[in-house]
Design an enzyme around this catalytic site. Structure first.
Site, PDB file in Angstrom:
ATOM      1  N   GLY A  46      62.168 132.298  49.143  1.00  0.00           N
ATOM      2  CA  GLY A  46      61.203 133.679  49.528  1.00  0.00           C
ATOM      3  C   GLY A  46      60.310 132.835  47.830  1.00  0.00           C
ATOM      4  N   GLN A  51      55.682 135.899  40.999  1.00  0.00           N
ATOM      5  CA  GLN A  51      55.981 134.986  40.132  1.00  0.00           C
ATOM      6  C   GLN A  51      55.082 133.451  40.281  1.00  0.00           C
ATOM      7  OE1 GLN A  51      59.283 135.208  43.818  1.00  0.00           O
ATOM      8  NE2 GLN A  51      60.581 134.508  42.016  1.00  0.00           N
ATOM      9  N   CYS A  89      67.352 133.605  41.541  1.00  0.00           N
ATOM     10  CA  CYS A  89      65.853 134.682  41.309  1.00  0.00           C
ATOM     11  C   CYS A  89      65.358 132.899  40.771  1.00  0.00           C
ATOM     12  CB  CYS A  89      65.785 135.360  40.544  1.00  0.00           C
ATOM     13  SG  CYS A  89      63.673 136.118  40.338  1.00  0.00           S
ATOM     14  N   LEU A  90      64.132 132.791  41.391  1.00  0.00           N
ATOM     15  CA  LEU A  90      63.687 131.505  40.691  1.00  0.00           C
ATOM     16  C   LEU A  90      63.216 132.192  39.715  1.00  0.00           C
ATOM     17  CD1 LEU A  90      61.998 130.065  43.929  1.00  0.00           C
ATOM     18  CD2 LEU A  90      63.235 129.122  42.635  1.00  0.00           C
ATOM     19  N   HIS A 131      63.912 141.367  48.408  1.00  0.00           N
ATOM     20  CA  HIS A 131      64.433 141.045  46.911  1.00  0.00           C
ATOM     21  C   HIS A 131      62.165 140.237  46.518  1.00  0.00           C
ATOM     22  CE1 HIS A 131      65.693 138.465  43.404  1.00  0.00           C
ATOM     23  NE2 HIS A 131      64.058 137.305  44.088  1.00  0.00           N
ATOM     24  N   GLU A 132      61.700 140.425  47.215  1.00  0.00           N
ATOM     25  CA  GLU A 132      59.933 139.563  47.273  1.00  0.00           C
ATOM     26  C   GLU A 132      59.515 141.313  47.574  1.00  0.00           C
ATOM     27  OE1 GLU A 132      59.396 136.673  46.376  1.00  0.00           O
ATOM     28  OE2 GLU A 132      62.209 135.926  46.501  1.00  0.00           O
ATOM     29  N   HIS A 135      59.274 142.287  43.665  1.00  0.00           N
ATOM     30  CA  HIS A 135      59.285 141.316  42.648  1.00  0.00           C
ATOM     31  C   HIS A 135      57.225 142.011  42.685  1.00  0.00           C
ATOM     32  CE1 HIS A 135      61.305 138.203  41.691  1.00  0.00           C
ATOM     33  NE2 HIS A 135      61.429 137.736  42.394  1.00  0.00           N
TER      34      HIS A 135
HETATM   35 NI    NI Z   1      62.486 136.362  42.739  1.00  0.00          NI
END
Ligand code: NI
Length: 181
Positions: A46, A51, A89-90, A131-132, A135
């Protein structure tokens, strides 16, 4: 298509709330294509527009064979039943902690063609959606951790920022495939 730079912890944009998309343009479509490519290259399951530094309410997801984008996503249902699973998380490379999430959610929004969609998600896809969406509201998974764990996470992120430790992506803990969101 182009790979986009993923913003990481410390970048203030990660703490801002993204705006609603008022009209879906060709620019949004190419943004979504680039976000999808960036997510796959990461690799991740995702990625939210925040991000990559774009404060618009858009995220992409890729879980098993389910790949898509949601614009102006709204959570219309979340189960009271929850599950606690390791999350990464990226934007927070090198740390993973258990996060409690609803097992089932329903999201409404628009797809990249502007068509209204309603998607019921369970398990990993439900985690990705929660999660997204976080963000897009400037929320990071570490915000959901109990105090002691959040302090540990912040310490690890600080040590990395100081160059005291190097973020390790592999091997994943307990041999579990690492899923980054
Ligand atoms: Ni993340």
């Amino acid at each position: 298509m182009a790979e986009l730079q993923i913003r990481t912890f410390g970048d203030p944009i990660l703490r801002q709330r993204a705006r609603e998309v008022e009209e879906i343009t060709d620019l949004h479509k190419s943004l979504i294509a680039n976000m999808t490519e960036t997510m796959h290259l990461a690799p991740g399951v995702g990625l939210a527009a925040t991000q990559i530094g774009v404060l618009e309410r858009i995220f992409v997801y890729s879980v098993d064979e389910t790949v898509g984008a949601l614009i102006n996503p709204e959570l219309v249902y979340r189960s009271t039943e929850t599950d606690t699973d390791i999350e990464g998380c990226l934007s927070l490379p090198g740390i993973q902690f258990p996060v409690e999430r609803s097992v089932e959610v329903t999201m409404r929004g628009l797809d990249e063609n502007g068509d209204r969609v309603e998607i019921e998600a369970t398990d990993l896809l439900a985690v990705v959606f929660q999660h997204e969406l976080d963000h897009l509201d400037g929320v990071l998974f570490i915000d959901h951790l109990p105090d002691d764990m959040r302090k540990e996470a912040l310490r690890a992120l600080r040590d990395q920022a100081l160059g005291l430790t190097v973020p390790a992506r592999d091997p994943a803990p307990e041999g579990r495939p690492e899923e980054m969101l």
